[in-house]
Design a protein around this motif. Structure first.
Motif, PDB file in Angstrom:
ATOM      1  N   UNK A  39      -0.885   9.639   4.868  1.00 27.79           N
ATOM      2  CA  UNK A  39      -0.392   8.294   5.183  1.00 27.79           C
ATOM      3  C   UNK A  39      -0.685   7.417   3.844  1.00 27.79           C
ATOM      4  N   UNK A  40      -1.470   7.690   3.237  1.00 26.26           N
ATOM      5  CA  UNK A  40      -1.578   6.834   1.661  1.00 26.26           C
ATOM      6  C   UNK A  40      -0.444   7.359   0.918  1.00 26.26           C
ATOM      7  N   UNK A  41      -0.021   8.716   1.003  1.00 24.11           N
ATOM      8  CA  UNK A  41       1.080   9.133   0.168  1.00 24.11           C
ATOM      9  C   UNK A  41       2.390   8.365   0.763  1.00 24.11           C
ATOM     10  N   UNK A  42       2.644   8.321   2.001  1.00 28.25           N
ATOM     11  CA  UNK A  42       3.721   7.503   2.742  1.00 28.25           C
ATOM     12  C   UNK A  42       3.672   6.137   2.075  1.00 28.25           C
ATOM     13  N   UNK A  43       2.487   5.458   2.406  1.00 33.10           N
ATOM     14  CA  UNK A  43       2.519   4.204   2.167  1.00 33.10           C
ATOM     15  C   UNK A  43       2.914   3.750   0.427  1.00 33.10           C
ATOM     16  N   UNK A  44       2.350   4.569  -0.379  1.00 34.55           N
ATOM     17  CA  UNK A  44       2.656   4.601  -1.634  1.00 34.55           C
ATOM     18  C   UNK A  44       4.239   4.449  -1.800  1.00 34.55           C
ATOM     19  N   UNK A  45       4.715   5.592  -1.357  1.00 33.74           N
ATOM     20  CA  UNK A  45       6.167   5.660  -1.336  1.00 33.74           C
ATOM     21  C   UNK A  45       7.037   4.574  -1.019  1.00 33.74           C
ATOM     22  N   UNK A  46       6.525   4.139   0.298  1.00 34.52           N
ATOM     23  CA  UNK A  46       7.098   3.110   0.906  1.00 34.52           C
ATOM     24  C   UNK A  46       7.111   1.731   0.088  1.00 34.52           C
ATOM     25  N   UNK A  47       5.924   1.620  -0.505  1.00 33.39           N
ATOM     26  CA  UNK A  47       5.841   0.425  -1.250  1.00 33.39           C
ATOM     27  C   UNK A  47       6.783   0.027  -2.561  1.00 33.39           C
ATOM     28  N   UNK A 152      -4.409   0.995 -13.867  1.00 33.81           N
ATOM     29  CA  UNK A 152      -4.499   2.512 -13.294  1.00 33.81           C
ATOM     30  C   UNK A 152      -5.349   2.238 -12.153  1.00 33.81           C
ATOM     31  N   UNK A 153      -6.378   1.355 -12.360  1.00 34.36           N
ATOM     32  CA  UNK A 153      -7.364   1.032 -11.064  1.00 34.36           C
ATOM     33  C   UNK A 153      -6.566   0.442  -9.957  1.00 34.36           C
ATOM     34  N   UNK A 154      -5.684  -0.390 -10.455  1.00 36.52           N
ATOM     35  CA  UNK A 154      -4.892  -1.165  -9.191  1.00 36.52           C
ATOM     36  C   UNK A 154      -3.801  -0.075  -8.608  1.00 36.52           C
ATOM     37  N   UNK A 155      -3.249   0.817  -9.426  1.00 38.29           N
ATOM     38  CA  UNK A 155      -2.316   1.635  -8.679  1.00 38.29           C
ATOM     39  C   UNK A 155      -3.106   2.589  -7.934  1.00 38.29           C
ATOM     40  N   UNK A 156      -4.466   2.806  -7.990  1.00 32.35           N
ATOM     41  CA  UNK A 156      -4.961   3.993  -7.388  1.00 32.35           C
ATOM     42  C   UNK A 156      -5.824   3.389  -6.279  1.00 32.35           C
ATOM     43  N   UNK A 157      -6.148   1.749  -6.185  1.00 31.88           N
ATOM     44  CA  UNK A 157      -7.142   1.367  -5.313  1.00 31.88           C
ATOM     45  C   UNK A 157      -6.769   1.213  -3.893  1.00 31.88           C
ATOM     46  N   UNK A 158      -7.551   1.510  -3.007  1.00 32.56           N
ATOM     47  CA  UNK A 158      -7.340   1.153  -1.577  1.00 32.56           C
ATOM     48  C   UNK A 158      -7.345  -0.054  -1.094  1.00 32.56           C
ATOM     49  N   UNK A 162      -6.550   4.153   4.392  1.00 29.14           N
ATOM     50  CA  UNK A 162      -5.767   4.673   3.602  1.00 29.14           C
ATOM     51  C   UNK A 162      -4.842   3.663   2.957  1.00 29.14           C
ATOM     52  N   UNK A 163      -4.926   2.416   3.465  1.00 26.07           N
ATOM     53  CA  UNK A 163      -4.006   1.787   3.022  1.00 26.07           C
ATOM     54  C   UNK A 163      -3.945   0.902   1.358  1.00 26.07           C
ATOM     55  N   UNK A 164      -3.111   1.466   0.473  1.00 27.70           N
ATOM     56  CA  UNK A 164      -3.153   1.136  -1.152  1.00 27.70           C
ATOM     57  C   UNK A 164      -2.988  -0.418  -1.301  1.00 27.70           C
ATOM     58  N   UNK A 165      -3.674  -0.725  -2.313  1.00 31.96           N
ATOM     59  CA  UNK A 165      -3.207  -2.323  -2.787  1.00 31.96           C
ATOM     60  C   UNK A 165      -1.537  -2.524  -3.154  1.00 31.96           C
ATOM     61  N   UNK A 166      -0.978  -1.320  -3.561  1.00 32.43           N
ATOM     62  CA  UNK A 166       0.342  -1.504  -4.003  1.00 32.43           C
ATOM     63  C   UNK A 166       1.349  -1.991  -2.878  1.00 32.43           C
ATOM     64  N   UNK A 167       0.856  -1.778  -1.553  1.00 34.31           N
ATOM     65  CA  UNK A 167       1.651  -2.442  -0.501  1.00 34.31           C
ATOM     66  C   UNK A 167       1.618  -3.878  -0.398  1.00 34.31           C
ATOM     67  N   UNK A 168       0.717  -4.658  -1.099  1.00 35.09           N
ATOM     68  CA  UNK A 168       0.412  -5.837  -0.917  1.00 35.09           C
ATOM     69  C   UNK A 168       1.545  -6.657  -1.508  1.00 35.09           C
ATOM     70  N   UNK A 169       1.821  -6.561  -2.840  1.00 33.22           N
ATOM     71  CA  UNK A 169       3.117  -6.999  -3.337  1.00 33.22           C
ATOM     72  C   UNK A 169       4.542  -7.010  -2.646  1.00 33.22           C
ATOM     73  N   UNK A 170       4.295  -5.721  -2.199  1.00 33.54           N
ATOM     74  CA  UNK A 170       5.689  -5.448  -1.206  1.00 33.54           C
ATOM     75  C   UNK A 170       5.703  -6.113  -0.161  1.00 33.54           C
ATOM     76  N   UNK A 171       4.841  -6.382   0.741  1.00 40.53           N
ATOM     77  CA  UNK A 171       4.735  -6.931   1.873  1.00 40.53           C
ATOM     78  C   UNK A 171       4.951  -8.546   1.731  1.00 40.53           C
ATOM     79  N   UNK A 172       4.347  -9.088   0.683  1.00 40.29           N
ATOM     80  CA  UNK A 172       4.670 -10.370   0.316  1.00 40.29           C
ATOM     81  C   UNK A 172       5.916 -10.809  -0.087  1.00 40.29           C
ATOM     82  N   UNK A 173       6.602  -9.828  -0.984  1.00 43.45           N
ATOM     83  CA  UNK A 173       7.997 -10.239  -1.138  1.00 43.45           C
ATOM     84  C   UNK A 173       8.903  -9.931   0.109  1.00 43.45           C
ATOM     85  N   UNK A 174       8.717  -9.139   0.814  1.00 44.94           N
ATOM     86  CA  UNK A 174       9.484  -8.884   2.154  1.00 44.94           C
ATOM     87  C   UNK A 174       9.383 -10.203   2.929  1.00 44.94           C
TER      88      UNK A 174
END
Length: 321
Positions: A39-47, A152-158, A162-174
């Motif tokens: 799920x984490x891998x999927x969310x990183x790709x989706x972000x 690097x920490x931001x890119x790998x942080x949860x 399993x939800x990574x921090x990288x989905x946050x900017x994508x969700x806000x922009x969407x």
């Protein structure tokens, strides 16, 4: 039944059913599909992929196309990594620099299209080569390795589980894109220009300004995607963005976007990204040649365009008194 009929006519209903069906099928054949790691891998790709898709979606909304999405994202990505490694800039300032570069590259596309009157296809094909050439000229085809630990920490942080921090900017922009297209005048202008450029001009909309704004926004979205990829990979690869073109068209089209312009959906485009991510992950889980991803994406685009044309046709008898 009436409500179900109404739901079936929305852009997001079909992709949502396809997403649920795809999850059920892949889960039935692979127990690991819904594991925390997967799920984490999927969310990183989706972000990242969602931003790539939105970058193209906003251009499709004005009835054009942007072949340079990947080249702009790649140039922004190496600018972000290079500014931190070579100039020692703090990560936030380097990120702003990357976004400015993405916006300028996108705006330049729009200005050239309006000044010359040449089709967006030709202009963005040419700028694709220019931006990629600048990328290779700066990097000499070598990656930037000096990405700070904070990035690097931001890119790998949860964030949670399993939800990574990288989905946050994508969700806000969407959310911001949905609000812009649904509630703000500039969003209405973009859809109006895509529906009928001549009519939009006659109604007082500045077509040129709207086109340039849409391309600048597209460039900034591609740049943000490039920055997120650097954070995820923890390296500034010159090849970032090279494989974004098909994906950028696939998700909006699956989401019901009309290529002639005037109609796009933020939520349905997101579901299109999810469908593509699930299929890609399924190919990996089932040990199928990853090069087949391009074949699958091409087939999905053809199928989605065909379905959209069928939906656009009026039923026999509709419209008669």
């Amino acid at each position: 039944m009436i409500q179900l009929s109404r739901l079936s006519r929305t852009d997001w209903f079909g992709p949502l059913l396809a997403t649920i069906l795809a999850i059920a099928i892949v889960r039935a054949f692979s127990e690991n599909f819904l594991s925390s790691f997967n799920i984490q891998v999927l969310l990183l790709a989706i972000a990242v992929n969602a931003l790539v898709a939105y970058s193209q979606m906003i251009i499709i909304a004005i009835g054009q196309m942007n072949l340079s999405v990947g080249a702009i994202g790649g140039l922004a990505a190496i600018s972000f990594a290079g500014a931190m490694e070579v100039w020692g800039l703090p990560a936030p300032i380097a990120a702003v620099l990357a976004l400015v570069i993405g916006g300028i590259c996108g705006a330049l596309n729009g200005v050239l299209i309006r000044i010359t009157g040449i089709s967006a296809f030709v202009i963005t094909l040419a700028t694709l080569s220019i931006y990629k050439g600048i990328n290779l000229g700066i990097t000499e085809a070598q990656p930037f390795y000096g990405v700070p630990d904070s990035v690097k920490s931001f890119g790998a942080a949860l964030l949670v589980g399993p939800i990574p921090w990288l989905v946050v900017p994508t969700a806000l922009l969407a959310l911001g894109l949905w609000f812009m297209l649904a509630r703000m005048p500039v969003g209405r202008f973009i859809l109006a220009v895509g529906s009928n450029e001549h009519a939009a001009g006659l109604s007082g909309i500045s077509v040129g300004t709207t086109v340039i704004f849409a391309h600048a926004l597209s460039g900034m979205l591609a740049a943000i995607a490039g920055v997120l990829v650097v954070a995820r990979l923890q390296i500034g690869q010159p090849s970032i963005g090279d494989d974004w073109l098909i994906l950028s068209f696939a998700a909006p089209v699956i989401g019901g976007a009309i290529l002639a312009g005037g109609h796009v959906s933020v939520s349905a485009t997101f579901l299109g990204v999810v469908i593509v991510a699930i299929i890609t992950q399924a190919l990996v889980l089932f040990n199928i040649d990853p090069f087949l991803v391009q074949v699958v994406l091409g087939a999905l685009i053809l199928a989605a365009v065909g379905l959209n044309k069928l939906r656009a046709r009026k039923p026999v008898g509709q419209g008669r008194a």
